[in-house]
Design a protein around this motif. Structure first.
Motif, PDB file in Angstrom:
ATOM      1  N   THR A  51      64.569  10.417 -31.507  1.00  0.00           N
ATOM      2  CA  THR A  51      65.358  10.618 -32.718  1.00  0.00           C
ATOM      3  C   THR A  51      65.236  11.914 -33.213  1.00  0.00           C
ATOM      4  OG1 THR A  51      66.207   9.858 -34.859  1.00  0.00           O
ATOM      5  CG2 THR A  51      63.756   9.488 -34.513  1.00  0.00           C
ATOM      6  N   THR A  52      65.653  12.361 -34.284  1.00  0.00           N
ATOM      7  CA  THR A  52      65.268  13.665 -34.954  1.00  0.00           C
ATOM      8  C   THR A  52      64.505  13.294 -36.308  1.00  0.00           C
ATOM      9  OG1 THR A  52      67.396  13.912 -36.456  1.00  0.00           O
ATOM     10  CG2 THR A  52      67.361  14.766 -34.106  1.00  0.00           C
ATOM     11  N   GLY A  53      63.760  14.424 -36.750  1.00  0.00           N
ATOM     12  CA  GLY A  53      63.395  14.416 -38.213  1.00  0.00           C
ATOM     13  C   GLY A  53      64.270  14.036 -39.312  1.00  0.00           C
ATOM     14  N   ALA A  54      65.573  14.486 -39.290  1.00  0.00           N
ATOM     15  CA  ALA A  54      66.378  14.352 -40.294  1.00  0.00           C
ATOM     16  C   ALA A  54      67.094  12.896 -40.245  1.00  0.00           C
ATOM     17  CB  ALA A  54      67.568  15.452 -40.219  1.00  0.00           C
ATOM     18  N   THR A  55      67.161  12.382 -38.930  1.00  0.00           N
ATOM     19  CA  THR A  55      67.714  11.087 -38.640  1.00  0.00           C
ATOM     20  C   THR A  55      66.798   9.795 -38.704  1.00  0.00           C
ATOM     21  OG1 THR A  55      69.409  11.977 -37.327  1.00  0.00           O
ATOM     22  CG2 THR A  55      69.235   9.749 -36.958  1.00  0.00           C
ATOM     23  N   GLY A  75      61.279  16.739 -34.395  1.00  0.00           N
ATOM     24  CA  GLY A  75      61.035  17.421 -35.618  1.00  0.00           C
ATOM     25  C   GLY A  75      59.529  17.044 -36.064  1.00  0.00           C
ATOM     26  N   VAL A  76      59.315  17.542 -37.247  1.00  0.00           N
ATOM     27  CA  VAL A  76      57.763  17.500 -37.700  1.00  0.00           C
ATOM     28  C   VAL A  76      57.928  16.396 -38.808  1.00  0.00           C
ATOM     29  CG1 VAL A  76      57.887  19.319 -39.439  1.00  0.00           C
ATOM     30  CG2 VAL A  76      55.768  18.399 -38.389  1.00  0.00           C
ATOM     31  N   GLY A  77      59.078  16.365 -39.646  1.00  0.00           N
ATOM     32  CA  GLY A  77      58.957  15.259 -40.624  1.00  0.00           C
ATOM     33  C   GLY A  77      59.284  13.894 -40.261  1.00  0.00           C
ATOM     34  N   THR A  78      58.386  12.948 -40.862  1.00  0.00           N
ATOM     35  CA  THR A  78      58.710  11.482 -40.101  1.00  0.00           C
ATOM     36  C   THR A  78      58.989  10.550 -41.428  1.00  0.00           C
ATOM     37  OG1 THR A  78      56.176  11.287 -40.764  1.00  0.00           O
ATOM     38  CG2 THR A  78      56.752  12.135 -38.657  1.00  0.00           C
ATOM     39  N   VAL A  99      55.248  23.962 -32.867  1.00  0.00           N
ATOM     40  CA  VAL A  99      56.188  24.437 -32.308  1.00  0.00           C
ATOM     41  C   VAL A  99      57.305  25.040 -33.203  1.00  0.00           C
ATOM     42  CG1 VAL A  99      55.927  23.478 -30.013  1.00  0.00           C
ATOM     43  CG2 VAL A  99      57.474  22.389 -31.594  1.00  0.00           C
ATOM     44  N   LEU A 100      57.701  24.552 -34.324  1.00  0.00           N
ATOM     45  CA  LEU A 100      58.507  24.948 -35.325  1.00  0.00           C
ATOM     46  C   LEU A 100      58.263  25.617 -36.649  1.00  0.00           C
ATOM     47  CD1 LEU A 100      58.373  22.645 -37.581  1.00  0.00           C
ATOM     48  CD2 LEU A 100      59.930  21.363 -36.123  1.00  0.00           C
ATOM     49  N   THR A 101      56.676  25.638 -36.737  1.00  0.00           N
ATOM     50  CA  THR A 101      56.141  26.217 -37.885  1.00  0.00           C
ATOM     51  C   THR A 101      56.683  27.264 -38.305  1.00  0.00           C
ATOM     52  OG1 THR A 101      54.250  25.152 -37.592  1.00  0.00           O
ATOM     53  CG2 THR A 101      53.832  26.593 -39.095  1.00  0.00           C
ATOM     54  N   ALA A 284      66.729  25.187 -40.343  1.00  0.00           N
ATOM     55  CA  ALA A 284      65.485  25.893 -40.417  1.00  0.00           C
ATOM     56  C   ALA A 284      64.878  25.911 -39.092  1.00  0.00           C
ATOM     57  CB  ALA A 284      64.585  25.519 -41.531  1.00  0.00           C
ATOM     58  N   SER A 285      64.771  24.970 -38.313  1.00  0.00           N
ATOM     59  CA  SER A 285      64.059  24.960 -37.132  1.00  0.00           C
ATOM     60  C   SER A 285      65.099  25.108 -36.135  1.00  0.00           C
ATOM     61  CB  SER A 285      63.564  23.743 -36.896  1.00  0.00           C
ATOM     62  OG  SER A 285      64.604  22.631 -36.663  1.00  0.00           O
ATOM     63  N   GLY A 286      66.488  25.556 -36.359  1.00  0.00           N
ATOM     64  CA  GLY A 286      67.557  25.762 -35.340  1.00  0.00           C
ATOM     65  C   GLY A 286      67.525  26.828 -34.634  1.00  0.00           C
ATOM     66  N   THR A 290      63.189  27.572 -30.536  1.00  0.00           N
ATOM     67  CA  THR A 290      62.178  26.451 -31.140  1.00  0.00           C
ATOM     68  C   THR A 290      62.866  25.161 -30.736  1.00  0.00           C
ATOM     69  OG1 THR A 290      61.527  27.871 -33.057  1.00  0.00           O
ATOM     70  CG2 THR A 290      61.919  25.352 -33.419  1.00  0.00           C
ATOM     71  N   ARG A 291      64.163  24.886 -31.029  1.00  0.00           N
ATOM     72  CA  ARG A 291      64.744  23.816 -30.732  1.00  0.00           C
ATOM     73  C   ARG A 291      64.576  23.244 -28.819  1.00  0.00           C
ATOM     74  NH1 ARG A 291      68.504  21.595 -34.476  1.00  0.00           N
ATOM     75  NH2 ARG A 291      67.384  22.236 -36.551  1.00  0.00           N
ATOM     76  N   GLY A 292      64.452  24.169 -28.142  1.00  0.00           N
ATOM     77  CA  GLY A 292      64.232  24.149 -26.778  1.00  0.00           C
ATOM     78  C   GLY A 292      62.605  23.540 -26.725  1.00  0.00           C
ATOM     79  N   ALA A 293      61.740  24.171 -27.607  1.00  0.00           N
ATOM     80  CA  ALA A 293      60.201  23.693 -27.505  1.00  0.00           C
ATOM     81  C   ALA A 293      60.273  22.250 -28.061  1.00  0.00           C
ATOM     82  CB  ALA A 293      59.435  24.712 -28.229  1.00  0.00           C
ATOM     83  N   MET A 294      61.047  21.960 -29.199  1.00  0.00           N
ATOM     84  CA  MET A 294      60.924  20.819 -29.768  1.00  0.00           C
ATOM     85  C   MET A 294      61.331  19.682 -28.753  1.00  0.00           C
ATOM     86  SD  MET A 294      62.468  21.827 -33.424  1.00  0.00           S
ATOM     87  CE  MET A 294      62.767  20.321 -34.061  1.00  0.00           C
ATOM     88  N   GLY A 295      62.438  19.994 -28.061  1.00  0.00           N
ATOM     89  CA  GLY A 295      62.908  19.010 -27.003  1.00  0.00           C
ATOM     90  C   GLY A 295      62.201  18.805 -25.804  1.00  0.00           C
TER      91      GLY A 295
HETATM   92  C1  8YV Z   1      64.801  18.411 -37.714  1.00  0.00           C
HETATM   93  C2  8YV Z   1      63.193  18.626 -39.625  1.00  0.00           C
HETATM   94  O1  8YV Z   1      63.873  17.982 -36.926  1.00  0.00           O
HETATM   95  O2  8YV Z   1      61.439  19.225 -38.173  1.00  0.00           O
HETATM   96  C3  8YV Z   1      61.935  18.439 -39.152  1.00  0.00           C
HETATM   97  O3  8YV Z   1      61.339  17.603 -39.625  1.00  0.00           O
HETATM   98  O4  8YV Z   1      63.905  18.548 -40.442  1.00  0.00           O
HETATM   99  C4  8YV Z   1      64.101  19.580 -38.503  1.00  0.00           C
HETATM  100  O5  8YV Z   1      63.726  20.463 -37.539  1.00  0.00           O
HETATM  101  C5  8YV Z   1      66.080  18.407 -37.505  1.00  0.00           C
HETATM  102  O6  8YV Z   1      66.919  17.390 -37.861  1.00  0.00           O
HETATM  103  C6  8YV Z   1      66.286  18.556 -36.063  1.00  0.00           C
HETATM  104  O7  8YV Z   1      67.835  18.185 -35.431  1.00  0.00           O
END
Ligand code: 8YV
Length: 316
Positions: A51-55, A75-78, A99-101, A284-286, A290-295
């Motif tokens: 999933t993602t940090g936002a979802t 994402g970093v936020g949980t 990776v997104l800091t 912000a991380s988009g 960065t999204r490649g490293a996150m993925g």
């Molecule tokens: C999300 C973010 O992950 O890192 C986080 O917690 O808020 C973003 O990077 C974003 O929803 C990625 O799609």
């Protein structure tokens, strides 16, 4: 050996999707017409989720997946993942810190500068054909950001990365958090209203969730004041959003530059017509990088889990 079945809550960057399709049997939740039927249909197979940090992933979905072993977040936020439900079931959870800091910190500075120099508004001025050289309707002067005072709310990795950028603009840094930290070279202020009253820019880089919900209250916004600017790259939940809209409307808060909202993707429509806000769609991380490293980190965490039940970046 059978490929593990993974529930993918929302699309990730293409490179990560391709890697996941190569290693796992991927079930795409966002494409399901009948969500309940879809979850019932995969419940006996799904061992992992991404999933993602936002979802995030809520307790209802977690409860529908009796064989779920691991959740990997992009994402970093949980705060949108029900960590208590995961802990109760012994489900491993990973995120994508580090990776997104700097990317997010850089974007926070970009938002601050965009707001101070009114870059989106000036862009619209030229696009409207209003740009003239005859002395009439000259674009109004804006505000210098250089040398101003910044208050950072939450001095975790992203907050510290943002603080490291500030000296380049001669900006004086102070910060607020639940407790002081050793080895931090910036002034700690233990009262957020007081910090807001002392700074020109209040920059939110703290985590979301119950601990910070509504932290930036009407009183904080009032203290930041008509000459103050709020910058938010944290979570919409951190701010009393109704109070923010009201303060921007009545001028008791000077400006805001916002990347996150209380009920995404539903940014408050009242903001759309305001000339004193910069609004962005949680980007912000988009960047590709960065999204490649996150993925890649999401995929590597899942691979590591199914290889030896260990996570590379586990969430405490
Ligand atoms: C999300 C973010 O992950 O890192 C986080 O917690 O808020 C973003 O990077 C974003 O929803 C990625 O799609």
């Amino acid at each position: 050996m059978q490929r593990p079945d993974i529930l993918l809550a929302v699309p990730l960057i293409d490179s990560a999707m391709a890697a996941m399709e190569g290693d796992f049997t991927v079930h795409r939740l966002w494409e399901a017409g009948d969500r309940d039927g879809f979850l019932a249909g995969v419940a006996d197979r799904v061992r992992g989720a991404a999933t993602t940090g936002a979802t995030g992933l809520n307790a209802e979905v977690i409860g529908r997946l009796p064989r779920l072993e691991v959740v990997a977040s992009y994402g970093v936020g949980t705060d949108a993942i029900d960590l208590a439900a995961c802990r109760q079931r012994g489900i491993g959870v990973s995120n994508t810190p580090d990776v997104l800091t700097e990317e997010v910190a850089d974007f926070a500075l970009a938002l601050l500068l965009a707001s101070a120099r009114r870059i989106p508004q000036a862009d619209a001025y030229v696009r409207r054909g209003d740009y003239r050289r005859d002395g009439k309707d000259q674009y109004p002067l804006t505000r210098r950001a250089r040398g101003k005072k910044v208050g950072i709310v939450g001095l975790g990795q992203i907050g510290q990365a943002f603080a490291r950028l500030c000296p380049a603009l001669g900006m004086e840094v102070a910060w607020y958090g639940p407790r002081p930290k050793r080895g931090i070279p910036y002034r700690y202020v233990d009262d957020l209203v007081r910090l807001a009253s002392e700074v020109d820019y209040l920059v939110l880089t703290c985590k979301g969730g119950p601990e910070t919900a509504g932290l930036v209250s009407a009183a904080v916004l009032e203290a930041l004041g008509p000459q103050g600017t709020l910058v938010n790259v944290a979570r919409g939940s951190v701010v009393d959003e109704a109070a923010l809209v009201a303060a921007l409307q009545d001028g008791s808060l000077g400006a805001a530059a916002i990347d996150v909202y209380a009920d995404e993707p539903n940014a408050p429509p009242a903001l759309f017509a305001m000339d004193n806000v910069v609004i962005q769609p949680h980007v912000a991380s988009g960047t590709n990088e960065t999204r490649g490293a996150m993925g890649q980190l999401v995929v590597d965490n899942l691979r590591s889990w199914f290889a030896d039940r260990k996570l590379l970046t586990p969430v405490a």
